[in-house]
Design an enzyme around this catalytic site. Sequence first.
Site, mmCIF file in Angstrom:
data_model
loop_
_atom_site.group_PDB
_atom_site.id
_atom_site.type_symbol
_atom_site.label_atom_id
_atom_site.label_comp_id
_atom_site.label_asym_id
_atom_site.label_seq_id
_atom_site.Cartn_x
_atom_site.Cartn_y
_atom_site.Cartn_z
ATOM 1 N N GLY A 111 53.244 36.313 45.696
ATOM 2 C CA GLY A 111 54.448 36.542 44.889
ATOM 3 C C GLY A 111 55.454 37.475 45.544
ATOM 4 O O GLY A 111 56.374 37.959 44.891
ATOM 5 N N ASN A 144 48.565 26.985 40.910
ATOM 6 C CA ASN A 144 48.074 27.991 39.958
ATOM 7 C C ASN A 144 49.284 28.454 39.149
ATOM 8 O O ASN A 144 50.109 29.212 39.639
ATOM 9 C CB ASN A 144 47.443 29.155 40.737
ATOM 10 N N GLU A 169 44.415 38.838 41.186
ATOM 11 C CA GLU A 169 45.002 39.395 39.951
ATOM 12 C C GLU A 169 43.918 39.678 38.921
ATOM 13 O O GLU A 169 44.023 40.630 38.148
ATOM 14 C CB GLU A 169 46.075 38.430 39.407
HETATM 15 P P1 13P Z 1 52.506 32.756 45.120
HETATM 16 O O1 13P Z 1 52.537 31.369 45.692
HETATM 17 O O2 13P Z 1 53.449 32.935 43.959
HETATM 18 O O3 13P Z 1 52.639 33.800 46.165
HETATM 19 O O4 13P Z 1 51.042 32.949 44.470
HETATM 20 C C1 13P Z 1 49.931 32.629 45.216
HETATM 21 C C2 13P Z 1 48.740 32.710 44.340
HETATM 22 O O5 13P Z 1 48.358 33.778 43.892
HETATM 23 C C3 13P Z 1 48.056 31.447 44.003
HETATM 24 O O6 13P Z 1 46.848 31.690 43.381
#
Ligand code: 13P
Length: 251
Positions: free
Chosen positions: A173, A10, A99
């Site tokens: 994240g 993603n 998100e």
């Molecule tokens: P990260 O791998 O950056 O933690 O993000 C995960 C995510 O939200 C994938 O949709």
Amino acid sequence: MLRKKLIAGNWKMNGLLSDGQKLAKQIAVEVKALKPACDVLVCPPFTLLTTVKKALRGSKVMLGAQDCHVEEKGAHTGDISPVQLKDAGCDYVILGHSERRADHGETNALVKAKAQAALEAGLKVIICVGETLQERESGKALEVVEKQVKASLPNNATASTVVIAYEPVWAIGTGKTATPTDAEEVHAHIRKVLVHKTGKIVASRMKILYGGSMKPANAAELLSQPDIDGGLIGGASLKAEDFIAIVNKAK
Ligand code: 13P
């Protein structure tokens, strides 16, 4: 194999035409050479879909988008319909990412409606669920995720068209990953919920991905859990080397 693993990147709101094209080409070349045991998917932002589609030509890497509207067309400024995504060459669309739930107030009901529209347009869907830190700390993780799965899953869900992604919000994240045991507990619970929703056969075949700071260093252990069928990768999907290292760990 009951469930072939899926490694999905993603890209979120990252990438301009030149670097998106470069990243997609690198991934396509590596996947072609390595012939991994898992399926591979990249989900760039809307502006890169066409460019990435071209860059992936000749490889088995699939293309996905990160959201869609419920309607097929019409007066919805700024939105993109599932039919348009299909037309642009998408195989998948991610729906209900935390998100989007947080930034755009997307509800379970809206996610479900979008999923149904996407399936009708011939797309496969990845439905995201996951608890916040506060919900986990108050012992409500399983309850929250169960409610999201029950209310976001489209009525006509099948194992070949619907994928669930468990993404604990606090792990996205942040560099904090759910321990393989904690993640497996939630995945196993989701599968139990699916048995009630879809029946035993569909539930046993439906993929449940883990997302949240998955990286080459922690991927193998997470992916070896019995109910973890792949990963939805954010940050680490933006570097071909890291993304491919994770792909290689999905046996
Ligand atoms: P990260 O791998 O950056 O933690 O993000 C995960 C995510 O939200 C994938 O949709």
